[in-house]
Enzyme design. Structure first.
Site, short mmCIF file in Angstrom:
data_model
loop_
_atom_site.label_atom_id
_atom_site.label_comp_id
_atom_site.label_asym_id
_atom_site.label_seq_id
_atom_site.Cartn_x
_atom_site.Cartn_y
_atom_site.Cartn_z
N LYS A 193 0.82 -1.21 0.00
CA LYS A 193 0.00 0.00 0.00
C LYS A 193 0.86 1.26 0.00
O LYS A 193 0.38 2.34 -0.24
CB LYS A 193 -0.95 -0.02 1.19
CG LYS A 193 -2.13 -0.93 0.92
CD LYS A 193 -3.14 -0.95 2.03
CE LYS A 193 -4.35 -1.79 1.62
NZ LYS A 193 -5.10 -2.31 2.73
N1 GLU Z 1 -8.54 -7.91 5.03
C1 GLU Z 1 -7.61 -8.76 4.36
C2 GLU Z 1 -6.72 -7.93 3.45
O1 GLU Z 1 -7.05 -6.79 3.15
C3 GLU Z 1 -8.29 -9.81 3.49
C4 GLU Z 1 -8.96 -10.83 4.30
C5 GLU Z 1 -9.58 -12.00 3.57
O2 GLU Z 1 -9.98 -11.87 2.39
O3 GLU Z 1 -9.72 -13.04 4.21
O4 GLU Z 1 -5.68 -8.42 3.06
#
Ligand code: GLU
Length: 310
Positions: free
Chosen positions: A267
């Site tokens: 990011k």
């Molecule tokens: N929140 C996680 C991420 O942004 C993804 C979680 C998931 O898809 O299990 O990497």
């Protein structure tokens, strides 16, 4: 005929801007859901209150809209559901499956280095490459534990992995994507490789692992589509599902979009953020082409995205 309604979800964390890797993930996920005639949910994984912001959340929604990814119903925001994760943690505590781990990340690293220099053998690493928790305080007496907690020593709630494994049968999951080694089909879960994972901290009363399995179950998710970087985490998820009596979704771990250096996009790489690419004048179709999805989605999926260009 499968009579369980199919439910997919895209679950970004609003701790930065979405980049090409997220765009690919959202597009693949959305296409699989829509082709299956399934419900497609958006879940905002914002348990890290220090890093997640409402501004990034708004940006995510705008980027998805631009890409032509629409979702059903209001998004579920994890920060509004801490009590659901607390109840799951409590259930594991009642089964005596968690304990307070008092070693910090730095202390774990130092422990592993000391072991390696003194013993000349490598200390085990988890699938993400971090040293496995030594678990010394798993053996603390209740009295000693309580004293440390009373004295305000910082700790994290950790899963007693070996004890947990004794409570469940052999676990596996159905994989329609691929592991980093190219495996698919029925995959054997190997949670022991992670050691005693953190399930909650003082400043974050749940963890990614715990909240993701609780939410997937609460939201009736039948199909988890996400990047291959989370393939090995699925072993922990299957274990938590079994311990908490939750159903197992099907999983599809897709390839990752890599940067020019061959590494996973992050990011902090501003130039691959969807916002930066939009501001540079690219349209949704350009993004689709950049991630190798050109021509593989119905053009109407993107008409909204293109008109939002600006
Ligand atoms: N929140 C996680 C991420 O942004 C993804 C979680 C998931 O898809 O299990 O990497």
């Amino acid at each position: 005929m499968n009579d369980t309604p199919e439910v997919f979800r895209f679950a970004p964390s609003p701790n930065g801007e979405l980049h090409l890797g997220h765009a690919y993930s959202a597009l693949v996920n959305h296409r699989m859901a829509r082709e299956a005639g399934a419900t497609f949910l958006l879940r905002i994984e914002d348990i890290d209150r220090a890093r997640c912001t409402p501004a990034f959340e708004r940006q995510i929604e705008e980027d998805l809209f631009f890409l032509g990814v629409d979702w059903d119903g209001p998004p579920r925001r994890q920060s509004e559901h801490f009590s659901d994760y607390a109840a799951a943690l409590e259930a594991l505590a009642d089964e005596e499956l968690i304990y307070p781990g008092f070693m910090s990340r730095g202390e774990i690293r130092a422990f592993a280095e000391r072991h390696e220099s003194e013993e000349g053998t490598p200390w085990p690493r988890d699938p993400d490459g971090a040293p496995v928790y030594p678990g010394l305080d798993r053996r603390l007496s209740t009295r000693e534990r309580e004293r440390k907690m009373r004295d305000g020593e910082r700790f994290a709630w950790r899963l007693d992995m070996e004890k947990a494994m004794e409570r469940v049968p052999a676990l596996s999951w159905q994989e329609s994507g691929e592991s980093p080694d190219g495996d698919s089909g029925e995959i054997t879960a190997r949670p022991l490789a992670w050691g005693d994972v953190v399930l909650a901290r003082l400043d974050m009363p749940t963890s990614y692992h715990l909240s993701v399995v609780v939410d997937d179950a609460l939201q009736g998710v039948t199909d988890v589509v996400r990047g291959r970087d989370l393939f090995h985490a699925t072993s922990v998820h299957r274990l938590l599902q079994a311990l908490l009596g939750l159903p197992a979704p099907r999983y599809h771990h897709h390839a990752l979009i890599l940067g020019p250096d061959g590494r996973k996009l992050s990011k902090s790489l501003r130039d691959t953020s969807i916002r930066a690419l939009r501001e540079a004048g690219l349209g949704a179709e350009d993004i689709r082409r950049m991630v190798g999805l050109a021509g593989r989605l119905a053009p109407e999926s993107f008409s909204r995205g293109r008109s939002a260009r600006g």
